[in-house]
Scaffold this motif. Structure first.
Motif, PDB file in Angstrom:
ATOM      1  N   LEU A 225       0.856  -1.168   0.000  1.00 25.06           N
ATOM      2  CA  LEU A 225       0.000   0.000   0.000  1.00 25.06           C
ATOM      3  C   LEU A 225       0.900   1.228   0.000  1.00 25.06           C
ATOM      4  CD1 LEU A 225      -2.687   1.589   0.399  1.00 25.06           C
ATOM      5  CD2 LEU A 225      -2.279   1.393   2.849  1.00 25.06           C
ATOM      6  N   LEU A 226       0.668   2.132  -0.956  1.00 26.54           N
ATOM      7  CA  LEU A 226       1.445   3.360  -1.051  1.00 26.54           C
ATOM      8  C   LEU A 226       0.552   4.542  -0.688  1.00 26.54           C
ATOM      9  CD1 LEU A 226       3.051   2.633  -4.533  1.00 26.54           C
ATOM     10  CD2 LEU A 226       3.888   1.930  -2.295  1.00 26.54           C
ATOM     11  N   VAL A 227       1.038   5.407   0.172  1.00 22.57           N
ATOM     12  CA  VAL A 227       0.295   6.613   0.565  1.00 22.57           C
ATOM     13  C   VAL A 227       1.211   7.810   0.381  1.00 22.57           C
ATOM     14  CG1 VAL A 227      -0.984   7.799   2.373  1.00 22.57           C
ATOM     15  CG2 VAL A 227      -1.019   5.291   2.271  1.00 22.57           C
ATOM     16  N   THR A 228       0.790   8.755  -0.462  1.00 23.71           N
ATOM     17  CA  THR A 228       1.525   9.998  -0.654  1.00 23.71           C
ATOM     18  C   THR A 228       0.723  11.135  -0.050  1.00 23.71           C
ATOM     19  OG1 THR A 228       2.386   9.172  -2.753  1.00 23.71           O
ATOM     20  CG2 THR A 228       2.603  11.509  -2.332  1.00 23.71           C
ATOM     21  N   THR A 229       1.360  11.936   0.799  1.00 28.66           N
ATOM     22  CA  THR A 229       0.662  13.014   1.495  1.00 28.66           C
ATOM     23  C   THR A 229       1.087  14.370   0.933  1.00 28.66           C
ATOM     24  OG1 THR A 229       2.377  13.032   3.200  1.00 28.66           O
ATOM     25  CG2 THR A 229       0.415  11.692   3.616  1.00 28.66           C
ATOM     26  N   SER A 230       0.234  15.374   1.133  1.00 29.42           N
ATOM     27  CA  SER A 230       0.474  16.698   0.559  1.00 29.42           C
ATOM     28  C   SER A 230       1.659  17.421   1.191  1.00 29.42           C
ATOM     29  CB  SER A 230      -0.777  17.557   0.683  1.00 29.42           C
ATOM     30  OG  SER A 230      -1.166  17.684   2.030  1.00 29.42           O
ATOM     31  N   ASP A 231       2.180  16.907   2.313  1.00 26.64           N
ATOM     32  CA  ASP A 231       3.370  17.531   2.892  1.00 26.64           C
ATOM     33  C   ASP A 231       4.659  16.994   2.260  1.00 26.64           C
ATOM     34  OD1 ASP A 231       3.502  15.006   3.941  1.00 26.64           O
ATOM     35  OD2 ASP A 231       3.754  15.632   6.028  1.00 26.64           O
ATOM     36  N   GLY A 232       4.515  16.111   1.260  1.00 24.26           N
ATOM     37  CA  GLY A 232       5.694  15.695   0.499  1.00 24.26           C
ATOM     38  C   GLY A 232       6.343  14.417   0.965  1.00 24.26           C
ATOM     39  N   HIS A 233       5.562  13.452   1.435  1.00 26.44           N
ATOM     40  CA  HIS A 233       6.124  12.170   1.856  1.00 26.44           C
ATOM     41  C   HIS A 233       5.394  11.006   1.187  1.00 26.44           C
ATOM     42  CE1 HIS A 233       7.680  14.678   5.211  1.00 26.44           C
ATOM     43  NE2 HIS A 233       8.710  13.855   5.120  1.00 26.44           N
ATOM     44  N   LEU A 234       6.130   9.953   0.960  1.00 22.29           N
ATOM     45  CA  LEU A 234       5.585   8.699   0.445  1.00 22.29           C
ATOM     46  C   LEU A 234       5.796   7.618   1.502  1.00 22.29           C
ATOM     47  CD1 LEU A 234       4.540   6.718  -1.782  1.00 22.29           C
ATOM     48  CD2 LEU A 234       6.927   6.489  -2.505  1.00 22.29           C
ATOM     49  N   TYR A 235       4.710   6.984   1.914  1.00 23.33           N
ATOM     50  CA  TYR A 235       4.773   5.901   2.895  1.00 23.33           C
ATOM     51  C   TYR A 235       4.473   4.583   2.190  1.00 23.33           C
ATOM     52  CZ  TYR A 235       4.298   9.790   6.209  1.00 23.33           C
ATOM     53  OH  TYR A 235       4.467  10.952   6.911  1.00 23.33           O
ATOM     54  N   ILE A 236       5.276   3.572   2.466  1.00 25.87           N
ATOM     55  CA  ILE A 236       5.084   2.250   1.863  1.00 25.87           C
ATOM     56  C   ILE A 236       4.785   1.243   2.969  1.00 25.87           C
ATOM     57  CG2 ILE A 236       6.091   0.421   0.439  1.00 25.87           C
ATOM     58  CD1 ILE A 236       7.872   2.479  -0.859  1.00 25.87           C
ATOM     59  N   TYR A 237       3.677   0.534   2.830  1.00 22.57           N
ATOM     60  CA  TYR A 237       3.233  -0.447   3.823  1.00 22.57           C
ATOM     61  C   TYR A 237       3.160  -1.836   3.188  1.00 22.57           C
ATOM     62  CZ  TYR A 237       1.519   3.671   6.382  1.00 22.57           C
ATOM     63  OH  TYR A 237       1.416   4.879   7.028  1.00 22.57           O
ATOM     64  N   ASN A 238       3.417  -2.837   4.001  1.00 21.39           N
ATOM     65  CA  ASN A 238       3.165  -4.213   3.585  1.00 21.39           C
ATOM     66  C   ASN A 238       1.697  -4.541   3.793  1.00 21.39           C
ATOM     67  OD1 ASN A 238       5.621  -5.036   2.636  1.00 21.39           O
ATOM     68  ND2 ASN A 238       6.236  -6.146   4.480  1.00 21.39           N
ATOM     69  N   LEU A 239       1.100  -5.208   2.821  1.00 23.23           N
ATOM     70  CA  LEU A 239      -0.285  -5.653   2.915  1.00 23.23           C
ATOM     71  C   LEU A 239      -0.327  -7.171   2.894  1.00 23.23           C
ATOM     72  CD1 LEU A 239      -3.396  -5.376   2.740  1.00 23.23           C
ATOM     73  CD2 LEU A 239      -3.128  -5.133   0.258  1.00 23.23           C
ATOM     74  N   ASP A 240      -0.896  -7.762   3.939  1.00 28.62           N
ATOM     75  CA  ASP A 240      -1.055  -9.215   3.983  1.00 28.62           C
ATOM     76  C   ASP A 240      -2.313  -9.583   3.207  1.00 28.62           C
ATOM     77  OD1 ASP A 240      -1.626 -11.873   4.613  1.00 28.62           O
ATOM     78  OD2 ASP A 240      -0.768 -11.702   6.623  1.00 28.62           O
ATOM     79  N   PRO A 241      -2.175 -10.202   2.015  1.00 24.38           N
ATOM     80  CA  PRO A 241      -3.355 -10.469   1.180  1.00 24.38           C
ATOM     81  C   PRO A 241      -4.211 -11.616   1.688  1.00 24.38           C
ATOM     82  CG  PRO A 241      -1.423 -11.395   0.151  1.00 24.38           C
ATOM     83  CD  PRO A 241      -0.935 -10.682   1.375  1.00 24.38           C
ATOM     84  N   GLN A 242      -3.707 -12.370   2.667  1.00 27.09           N
ATOM     85  CA  GLN A 242      -4.468 -13.507   3.194  1.00 27.09           C
ATOM     86  C   GLN A 242      -5.249 -13.137   4.450  1.00 27.09           C
ATOM     87  OE1 GLN A 242      -4.645 -16.306   1.442  1.00 27.09           O
ATOM     88  NE2 GLN A 242      -3.240 -15.411  -0.054  1.00 27.09           N
TER      89      GLN A 242
END
Length: 410
Positions: free
Chosen positions: A304-321
Motif C-alpha cells: 500500500l502506497l500513501v503519498t501526502t500533501s506535505d511531500g512524503h511517500l509511505y510504503i506499507y506491507n499488505l497481507d493479502p491472506q
C-alpha cells in the motif's frame, strides 16, 4: 501504479516506484511554476501539466526530449485531467473535453454538465473500455457513465443519496467504485450495466471526505483514504463462497444466524446486514492532510502506497491472506534531496503467500502472438523494445518515434 508524479510550487517531479528501499527520480522540471496538475501516460515520456500561472491552459510534453507536443486553452480553469492510450479527458467545472490522444484532436465536448467544483471524474485505464464517469447531478449521488470510444452516453447510475466525492474504475474498466460526500458507504457497480455488486461501510461515527479511492490491479482489493488518520482496504469477495468455515464460537454462530436471516428479509434490509467491514487498515501519523493511495506490487509483494500533501511517500506491507493492520516499512521524502527516512520498525514481514502477487504478475505478462515495435513503457530507455499488440489502442502514440505527433500549434 509504477510511477509517481507530483506538482510543486517550482515545477513537477516524476518518480519510479520499482523498489521499496530506493525512490528513483526519473525527471524534474522547473520551467513552469505552481504546477497543480501533472498526469503521466503510464510510464511513457508523455506528460500533461497545468499551472496556476495559466490555469486555463493544458501543456503536453515529451519530457525525455524536453519538447512541448502541444498546448490547448479552455474557457475556464482546468480542474482535472485523465488519460489512457486512447483518450485524454479535460474536466472543467461545467464541461468535459474529450481528445484523441494519437493526435490530440478534440473529438467531443460534453457541455452543461452539473456544477463540478472539484473536477471529479474517472477514466478507465483500459483503452478498450474507455468509459468516463462523472457526477450526473450536483445535489444527488447520480453517476453519468459515458463511452469514450463511441462518444455516446452509456447509462446513469443512482449510486448515493448525497453528492459524489470519489469515483474510480478497476484496471479493466469492468467495475466502478464510488463514495458520497458523507463518506460512510462505498459502493461498487458493474460496468457498463451499472448493477450494484458490493457495498462497504467505512464507518458511521462521523462523516469524512474521501480523497482517494483505488482498486488493486487484480481488482481483489479496494482502498479508501480520507481526511482522517485511517486508510481502509476492502476485499471484494462473496462471503458465503470464499471465507473459511467459522469456528464454533458465539459470534460465529450469530454471524450464521444473520446470514440465514437475509434470505427472509427485504432486499434493502439484507443489503445493510451483508455490508463488509475493512479487510485491512492503516493508521497514518497525521490527519487532515490530502493524500493519494495506490495498491501496487513492488518486488513481487503487495504494498500500500500513501503519498501526502506535505511531500512524503509511505510504503506499507499488505497481507493479502489475513489483512489486519498494515506495517509501515519505508518513508520517503519527495521534496528534499531524495534521501529516505528510516522507520523504527523497518523490518520486513516474513514472505506472504504468493497468490496475490502472482495474480498481478500474470496480468502483466499476457501472452500474445502479435507484437509491434516502437513504443516502450519505460519512456524510451530501452529503445525498440517489443511490446504485445494488446497493449495499444488503434494507431498507438509511438513515443520512441521522432515523428510521434504531427505538428500542433494552438
Amino acid at each position: 501504479c509504477s510511477s509517481l508524479a507530483i506538482g510543486t510550487t517550482t515545477g513537477y517531479k516524476l518518480f519510479s516506484l520499482s523498489s521499496v528501499e530506493h525512490l528513483d527520480q526519473v525527471h524534474e522540471s522547473n520551467e513552469i511554476p505552481d504546477v497543480y496538475i501533472v498526469e503521466r501516460l503510464f510510464s511513457s515520456s508523455l506528460v500533461v501539466v497545468v499551472s496556476h500561472a495559466k490555469p486555463q491552459q493544458m501543456n503536453v510534453y515529451h519530457f525525455k526530449k524536453g519538447t512541448e507536443i502541444c498546448n490547448y486553452s479552455y474557457s475556464s480553469n482546468i480542474l482535472s485531467i485523465r488519460l489512457n492510450r486512447q483518450r485524454l479527458i479535460v474536466c472543467l467545472e461545467e464541461s468535459i473535453y474529450i481528445h484523441n490522444i494519437k493526435d490530440m484532436k478534440l473529438l467531443k465536448t460534453i457541455m452543461d454538465t452539473p456544477p463540478n467544483a472539484t473536477g471529479l471524474c474517472a477514466l478507465s485505464i483500459n483503452h478498450a473500455n474507455s468509459y468516463l464517469a462523472y457526477p450526473g447531478s450536483a445535489t444527488s449521488g447520480e453517476i453519468a457513465l459515458y463511452d469514450g470510444n463511441t462518444l455516446k452516453t452509456a447509462c446513469t447510475i443512482p449510486a448515493h443519496d448525497g453528492p459524489l466525492a470519489a469515483l474510480t474504475f478497476n484496471s479493466t474498466g469492468s467495475k466502478l467504485a464510488s463514495a458520497s460526500e458523507k463518506g460512510t458507504v462505498i459502493r461498487v457497480f458493474s460496468i457498463p450495466g451499472g448493477q450494484k455488486l458490493y457495498e462497504f461501510r467505512r464507518g458511521m461515527k462521523r462523516y469524512v471526505n474521501i480523497s482517494s479511492l483505488v482498486f488493486s490491479m487484480d481488482s481483489q482489493f479496494l482502498c479508501a483514504s480520507s481526511n482522517t488518520e485511517t486508510v481502509h482496504i476492502f476485499k471484494l469477495e462473496h462471503l458465503t463462497d470464499s471465507r473459511p468455515e467459522e469456528p464454533p464460537t458465539w459470534s460465529g454462530y450469530m454471524g450464521k444466524m444473520f446470514q440465514a436471516a437475509t434470505n427472509y428479509l427485504p432486499a434493502q434490509v439484507s443489503g445493510m446486514i451483508n455490508q463488509d467491514r475493512a479487510f485491512a487498515t492503516v493508521r497514518l501519523n497525521t490527519s487532515g492532510q490530502r493524500n493519494v493511495c495506490a495498491l501496487s506490487t513492488i518486488q513481487k509483494l503487495p504494498r500500500l502506497l500513501v503519498t501526502t500533501s506535505d511531500g512524503h511517500l509511505y510504503i506499507y506491507n499488505l497481507d493479502p491472506q489475513d489483512g489486519g493492520e498494515c506495517v509501515l516499512i519505508k518513508k520517503h521524502s519527495l521534496l528534499g534531496s531524495g534521501k529516505t527516512e528510516e522507520n523504527k520498525e523497518n523490518d520486513l514481514q516474513p514472505p506472504v503467500p504468493q497468490s496475490y502477487a502472482a495474480t498481478v504478475a500474470r496480468q502483466s505478462t499476457v501472452p500474445s502472438t502479435s507484437t509491434m515495435p516502437g513504443y516502450s513503457e519505460d519512456g524510451g530507455a530501452l529503445r525498440g523494445e517489443v511490446i504485445p499488440e494488446h497493449e495499444f489502442a488503434t494507431g498507438p502514440v509511438c513515443l520512441d518515434d521522432e515523428n510521434e505527433f504531427p505538428p500542433v500549434s494552438i
